[in-house]
Design a protein around this motif. Structure first.
Motif, PDB file in Angstrom:
ATOM      1  N   SER A   1       0.824  -1.203   0.000  1.00  0.00           N
ATOM      2  CA  SER A   1       0.000   0.000   0.000  1.00  0.00           C
ATOM      3  C   SER A   1       0.857   1.251   0.000  1.00  0.00           C
ATOM      4  O   SER A   1       1.883   1.320   0.674  1.00  0.00           O
ATOM      5  CB  SER A   1      -0.908  -0.007   1.237  1.00  0.00           C
ATOM      6  N   ARG A   2       0.422   2.240  -0.767  1.00  0.00           N
ATOM      7  CA  ARG A   2       1.091   3.536  -0.761  1.00  0.00           C
ATOM      8  C   ARG A   2       0.438   4.466   0.250  1.00  0.00           C
ATOM      9  O   ARG A   2       0.597   5.670   0.184  1.00  0.00           O
ATOM     10  CB  ARG A   2       1.048   4.161  -2.154  1.00  0.00           C
TER      11      ARG A   2
ATOM     12  N   VAL B   1       4.796   9.685   0.260  1.00  0.00           N
ATOM     13  CA  VAL B   1       3.685   8.760   0.474  1.00  0.00           C
ATOM     14  C   VAL B   1       2.424   9.359  -0.146  1.00  0.00           C
ATOM     15  O   VAL B   1       2.103  10.529   0.084  1.00  0.00           O
ATOM     16  CB  VAL B   1       3.488   8.480   1.976  1.00  0.00           C
ATOM     17  N   GLU B   2       1.717   8.564  -0.937  1.00  0.00           N
ATOM     18  CA  GLU B   2       0.601   9.104  -1.713  1.00  0.00           C
ATOM     19  C   GLU B   2      -0.576   9.533  -0.848  1.00  0.00           C
ATOM     20  O   GLU B   2      -1.273  10.500  -1.165  1.00  0.00           O
ATOM     21  CB  GLU B   2       0.138   8.061  -2.730  1.00  0.00           C
TER      22      GLU B   2
ATOM     23  N   ARG C   1      11.816   4.262   0.741  1.00  0.00           N
ATOM     24  CA  ARG C   1      10.395   3.884   0.724  1.00  0.00           C
ATOM     25  C   ARG C   1       9.968   3.474   2.139  1.00  0.00           C
ATOM     26  O   ARG C   1      10.773   2.935   2.914  1.00  0.00           O
ATOM     27  CB  ARG C   1      10.123   2.768  -0.268  1.00  0.00           C
TER      28      ARG C   1
END
Length: 468
Positions: free
Chosen positions: A2-3, A26-27, A347
């Protein structure tokens, strides 16, 4: 993977963590909080210490500015009415060793305002990022396994729902349920320590009297060396042309909640200056009490197994007696660690990221813990502190000597300011210049009273209704 990242808790620690995550790309960052958050600088139910004095130290503010770049939280807070106070010249401070002098050379500065203003200013700045949103609800469990956390189960107005996430940050404060959540994942046995001096805070807002707008922040510190309960009081300028007056007393010396008793308490301190000031000031609120003040440390970083995808920051990792003004700064330091580790890893779901953040965030927690607990264990009715060992007693004796030197030595005072402002770790007190100052003692005689200017003496005399 998951973003999305989920942050539990919309206080300072949670919003700063959200800013870090959004800045790392992070989206979607969802901040979950059980309270309906106010749309302005007003208090909220989930912050038991919110009505009492909070100091935003220079070190913590610098970390916040780094976390939320291009905004200048300092300028926003000052524009909203916060005050910038120099530790070197802008305050009157009576320590257990005597009154500190005010020097012409400036020391580090701190910001004084209500906690509600700090939280609202930080929250408003962070929510300007399009990736960050707040969701009302209560986090009831972590989803996933002992190897990796996959999200959070949230109970809200529409029932329960699972929020999947590549990274979960617990910044839920003193009320954290992290131990129960870890048990639910099959990871029990985290060591926890509580040191409770029984501190009770009592605070009241007053209108700043005409002519006293520039009166310095005034504090009478508690004395942990006197073998009796600690008792303190502070007059702090805050936004809206108000004084926030906070008293604190450890177990056996608690301040009362009635107005007359509140005033008597301030007048009964080793110096009655706080009581003399407020005796002629107009109160704006009742006296508010709070008892959520113990030092609690969850040694999560020492757990033998830690799941990927779970980070714990702020008071959920360690809470401190609020008398020492460390909480907001430590939260900012932890969020900064998260940002730096994200930058290195690239990330949020990188292997080992959660463990590295936890260990890094524990270092400023430990430094603050040493300061708070090192004082609190000296009060006679403290619970959970144990007896100070030889090393503890040596540090205490040295701290007293350095504080005594600081009453008349700029070098000694500078060392204390640097540590108090959280610009440097406590080891700064053992720098050669500080050691020499402590050994030499104060070159100037002890002050017999607060270092007031002639104008400030007039203000005090004009307010004093006690005959002092």
């Amino acid at each position: 993977m998951s973003r999305r990242a989920v942050v539990v808790g919309a206080g300072a620690a949670g919003m700063l963590a959200a800013a870090v995550l959004a800045g790392a790309g992070v989206e979607e960052v969802v901040v979950v909080d059980r309270d309906e958050l106010p749309d302005g600088p007003r208090g909220r139910r989930g912050l038991p210490q919110g009505r009492h004095a909070h100091l935003l130290m220079a070190g913590g503010l610098a970390a916040m500015e780094e976390i939320v770049p291009g905004v200048s939280l300092r300028k926003r807070l000052l524009a909203a009415g916060a005050h910038e106070v120099s530790l070197g010249s802008g305050m009157l401070a009576r320590t257990p060793e005597g009154w500190l002098r005010r020097w012409r050379r400036e020391g580090p500065a701190m910001l004084t305002c209500t906690r509600a203003l700090v939280d609202w200013t930080v929250r408003a700045a962070v929510l300007e990022h399009p990736a960050v949103r707040v969701r009302e609800g209560t986090a009831v469990a972590l989803t996933g396994s002992a190897g990796r956390v996959r999200g959070v189960r949230v109970s809200g107005p529409g029932g329960e729902a699972d929020l999947d996430a590549g990274l979960v940050v617990d910044a839920s404060g003193r009320g954290t349920r992290i131990l129960a959540w870890l048990d639910g994942l099959g990871l029990p046995g985290v060591r926890t320590r509580t040191v409770d001096a029984g501190l009770v805070n009592a605070s009241r807002l007053y209108r700043t009297p005409a002519g006293a707008e520039r009166f310095p922040l005034t504090i009478v510190h508690a004395d942990p060396y006197a073998a009796r309960p600690g008792r303190s009081a502070m007059v702090m300028p805050v936004e809206g042309d108000r004084w926030l007056v906070s008293c604190g007393g450890t177990r056996g010396g608690e301040p009362p909640s009635d107005p007359d008793g509140f005033l008597r308490y301030t007048l009964g301190l080793p110096d009655p200056i706080v009581g003399r000031l407020i005796s002629g000031a107009e109160p704006l609120t009742d006296v508010h009490l709070s008892r959520s003040t113990s030092n609690v440390r969850h040694y999560l970083e020492k757990a033998p197994h830690w799941p990927e995808g779970l980070v714990v920051l702020g008071d959920a990792l360690g809470t401190f007696n609020p008398a020492y003004g460390q909480g907001m700064s430590v939260a900012a330091f932890g969020a900064r660690v998260l940002g730096r580790e994200l930058e290195r890893a690239g990330r949020p779901d990188a292997p080992g990221l959660a463990r590295r953040v936890l260990r890094g965030a524990a270092r400023p927690v430990d430094a603050a813990w040493a300061v708070a607990v090192g004082q609190d264990v000296l009060y006679p009715a403290t619970r959970g502190g144990g007896r100070p060992g030889i090393a503890d007693r040596a540090v205490t004796a040295y701290t007293r000597r350095l504080t005594r030197a600081a009453t008349g030595s700029f070098a000694a005072a500078s060392a204390l300011w640097d540590v108090t402002s959280m610009r440097t770790p406590p080891a700064r007190m053992f720098h050669p210049s500080a050691l020499l100052a402590a050994l030499a003692g104060p070159p100037l005689p002890l002050l017999t009273g607060p270092p007031l200017t002639p104008g400030e003496r007039e203000v005090l005399a004009g307010l004093d209704r006690t005959g002092g």
